[in-house]
Design a protein around this motif. Sequence first.
Motif, PDB file in Angstrom:
ATOM      1  N   ARG A   1     175.941  91.909  28.414  1.00 48.98           N
ATOM      2  CA  ARG A   1     175.482  93.461  27.788  1.00 48.98           C
ATOM      3  C   ARG A   1     174.300  93.142  27.009  1.00 48.98           C
ATOM      4  N   SER A   2     173.462  92.020  27.119  1.00 52.73           N
ATOM      5  CA  SER A   2     172.142  91.847  26.153  1.00 52.73           C
ATOM      6  C   SER A   2     171.407  91.242  27.050  1.00 52.73           C
ATOM      7  N   ALA A   3     170.197  91.274  26.623  1.00 51.23           N
ATOM      8  CA  ALA A   3     168.891  90.336  27.507  1.00 51.23           C
ATOM      9  C   ALA A   3     169.021  89.105  27.425  1.00 51.23           C
ATOM     10  N   ASP A   4     169.727  88.483  26.432  1.00 54.75           N
ATOM     11  CA  ASP A   4     170.156  86.928  26.196  1.00 54.75           C
ATOM     12  C   ASP A   4     170.983  86.560  27.540  1.00 54.75           C
ATOM     13  N   SER A   5     171.619  87.301  28.118  1.00 48.81           N
ATOM     14  CA  SER A   5     172.361  86.715  29.260  1.00 48.81           C
ATOM     15  C   SER A   5     171.706  86.626  30.560  1.00 48.81           C
ATOM     16  N   GLY A   6     170.278  86.941  30.295  1.00 42.94           N
ATOM     17  CA  GLY A   6     169.624  86.939  31.673  1.00 42.94           C
ATOM     18  C   GLY A   6     169.434  88.120  32.638  1.00 42.94           C
ATOM     19  N   TYR A   7     168.381  88.123  33.368  1.00 43.61           N
ATOM     20  CA  TYR A   7     168.114  89.137  34.273  1.00 43.61           C
ATOM     21  C   TYR A   7     168.535  88.939  35.661  1.00 43.61           C
ATOM     22  N   ARG A   8     168.787  90.298  36.381  1.00 39.36           N
ATOM     23  CA  ARG A   8     169.166  90.079  37.646  1.00 39.36           C
ATOM     24  C   ARG A   8     168.454  91.079  38.508  1.00 39.36           C
TER      25      ARG A   8
ATOM     26  N   ASP B   1     159.354  90.550  28.542  1.00 42.09           N
ATOM     27  CA  ASP B   1     159.280  90.960  26.977  1.00 42.09           C
ATOM     28  C   ASP B   1     158.574  92.303  26.966  1.00 42.09           C
ATOM     29  N   ASP B   2     158.102  93.013  27.682  1.00 44.81           N
ATOM     30  CA  ASP B   2     157.257  94.418  27.715  1.00 44.81           C
ATOM     31  C   ASP B   2     158.294  95.264  28.287  1.00 44.81           C
ATOM     32  N   LEU B   3     159.340  95.034  28.793  1.00 45.58           N
ATOM     33  CA  LEU B   3     160.366  95.963  29.202  1.00 45.58           C
ATOM     34  C   LEU B   3     160.820  96.716  28.147  1.00 45.58           C
ATOM     35  N   PRO B   4     160.955  98.205  28.261  1.00 45.46           N
ATOM     36  CA  PRO B   4     161.464  99.152  27.226  1.00 45.46           C
ATOM     37  C   PRO B   4     162.778  98.828  26.927  1.00 45.46           C
TER      38      PRO B   4
ATOM     39  N   ASP C   1     159.989  85.400  37.821  1.00 46.01           N
ATOM     40  CA  ASP C   1     159.598  84.055  38.006  1.00 46.01           C
ATOM     41  C   ASP C   1     159.556  83.755  36.393  1.00 46.01           C
ATOM     42  N   ASP C   2     160.610  83.098  36.163  1.00 43.33           N
ATOM     43  CA  ASP C   2     160.763  82.488  34.480  1.00 43.33           C
ATOM     44  C   ASP C   2     160.874  83.923  33.617  1.00 43.33           C
ATOM     45  N   LYS C   3     159.695  84.164  33.074  1.00 41.62           N
ATOM     46  CA  LYS C   3     159.787  85.250  32.141  1.00 41.62           C
ATOM     47  C   LYS C   3     159.050  86.581  32.810  1.00 41.62           C
ATOM     48  N   ASP C   4     158.696  86.538  33.798  1.00 38.87           N
ATOM     49  CA  ASP C   4     157.682  87.610  34.356  1.00 38.87           C
ATOM     50  C   ASP C   4     158.470  88.212  35.429  1.00 38.87           C
ATOM     51  N   LEU C   5     157.892  89.394  35.704  1.00 36.53           N
ATOM     52  CA  LEU C   5     158.474  90.359  36.700  1.00 36.53           C
ATOM     53  C   LEU C   5     157.311  90.307  37.693  1.00 36.53           C
TER      54      LEU C   5
END
Length: 572
Positions: free
Chosen positions: A215-222, A84-87, A54-58
């Motif tokens: 290849r980077s977090a800038d591309s978004g998460y799935r 943002d707290d992901l390793p 949800d937005d920037k949270d898991l």
Amino acid sequence: MTVLDGFRGLNPQDGLFLRGEHLAAIQDYSRALTSALATASGTGIVHGLDVWIDDKDLLISPGLAISPRGRLLLLGRVVRISLDDLPALPADGYWKVEVHWASDTSGSAPAYGSLCADECADGGSTIRPWRDEGVEVRIVTEVQPGFDGVSDARLRGNWLSSAYFERERFSGQPWLVPGVPDTAIPPLRSRDWTDGTPVPDERGVPLAVIYTAGRSADSGYRVQLWTARRLVDGPAAHATWRSRLAMRPWSVFMAQILQFEAELVETFDESVGIDGADIRDLGDAHQTLQAMRGLFEATDRFINGVQNKSVRDRRDFNELAVVRDEVAASPLARAPLPAVFEFLGFRELPPAGYLTMGDLEKGVESRTKAFFGAGVDVRIRHLRADQIADEVLAAQHRDRIPLRPVGDPPPKVDVLIPSEPTDKATLKTPAYGWAAFVRRGPEPEPAAAPPIETTDVGVYIVEDSDFVAQLDHFPEDRLDKIEGSLTELIGTLRYPKGEWEYPGSDVAERMLAALKDRRALGLLAFARDDGPLAASRAGLFGISLDSGFELPVLAFHPRKLDAIVVVAQPSD
């Protein structure tokens, strides 16, 4: 022999001075029994524990799971973790969300009758009376070699799930198939068939994997739930021995189907607007790809047709050329037209799954074959809906389906259409809206052709200079005499019973050699039952003698034997 080193509980009696250690023994005994029963039920998810972004949270929803050691992992509220707290991720890395058992004490209460003095660790005056149990959520990093090389966002999800399932299969240490490609399988006699199931360790329960779209977090998460998530599926011994015997545990089979369905839904959600097309199911996707390919080809032909001619409005021409170049850069410009699954980013499918299909009556065969592409052998089968469930379940232990197979033969897939009418009134429906696919199972050996009944027809020579005079009338006694004196057997013709087609020329060649200077005068056909059929056989045999003229044929039935008799003029 009695061994009492299993469970231990309190044996309460009058006169026992009850202390904290006795109450702890009661709790430990209850927990040990619960863990043993939970271990027998199996590890995995019982309910809940969904994971989403949800937005920037898991976020993780409440739910219950069972750890490999049989601990009950109960999450009582929604957990929110900042992305943002992901390793940090290593090369080829992704994250896995796990829950582990956790406990602590809480509260404060006076301590009565304590032997401790004030300098004791707890102060000698208060205690923490409550024990709280729950879960610890861990985000761990894992590595799948080659993952960074998959740069196309459409392919990364399917590639990761396929590689994860393959690694899981290998970790089960199968005995009957290679653990890694091109390796020999050790003899079965070298295996320890009495090997017990190992004691489960204190691993956590996976809930999902998270990966970056690029290849980077800038591309978004799935998020992929079912790549790592497993439902409770019985004792660990079941999964251990199924894996060793190259069987797929039910929980892994179900996870592969559900992961495919989730990927398909997510892919459609992201592909609804392919140039504004309304894509509701795979059939729409196929039609859209065809329409876009046609648009590209038409645009390309127009550009090529006018680019060397005078164009009144150069600006319109340039805009059209830009459109053509944009379409040419898309996968649709490749030849041949890509399969629907390939275009949507799939390179491998589970051994079974379900497809959303709007109209199952129009072009279902060509459309469904276009989903899988030319590298897959697709067969359409029409069944009742309840029969399809059996077919899907039968595919549990079959291999996954590569859509770009290497080698021959190609994977064989059955697409199962629920089109057979049901005989149960409460299940009648005008349209199901879905179909299923399964990797085809073993096909029955073709039934052996029944033995062909044959009729053996002997070919003989008799000499009779008066044969021509007897064409209109052949006395019965003379016919009996000829039939009883057939000694010069030239060969045997074997006909399928009831057939007349001439079976070969070698007997005719031997007959011509036997005639030498004699001339054939006619043919007699003897038959036990069918006179006209015998005449046809004799006539064709006469033609094969190449006598230069048509030999008269007389057929007689019913007789004692099946024979063709060549009547010849005696030699000088």
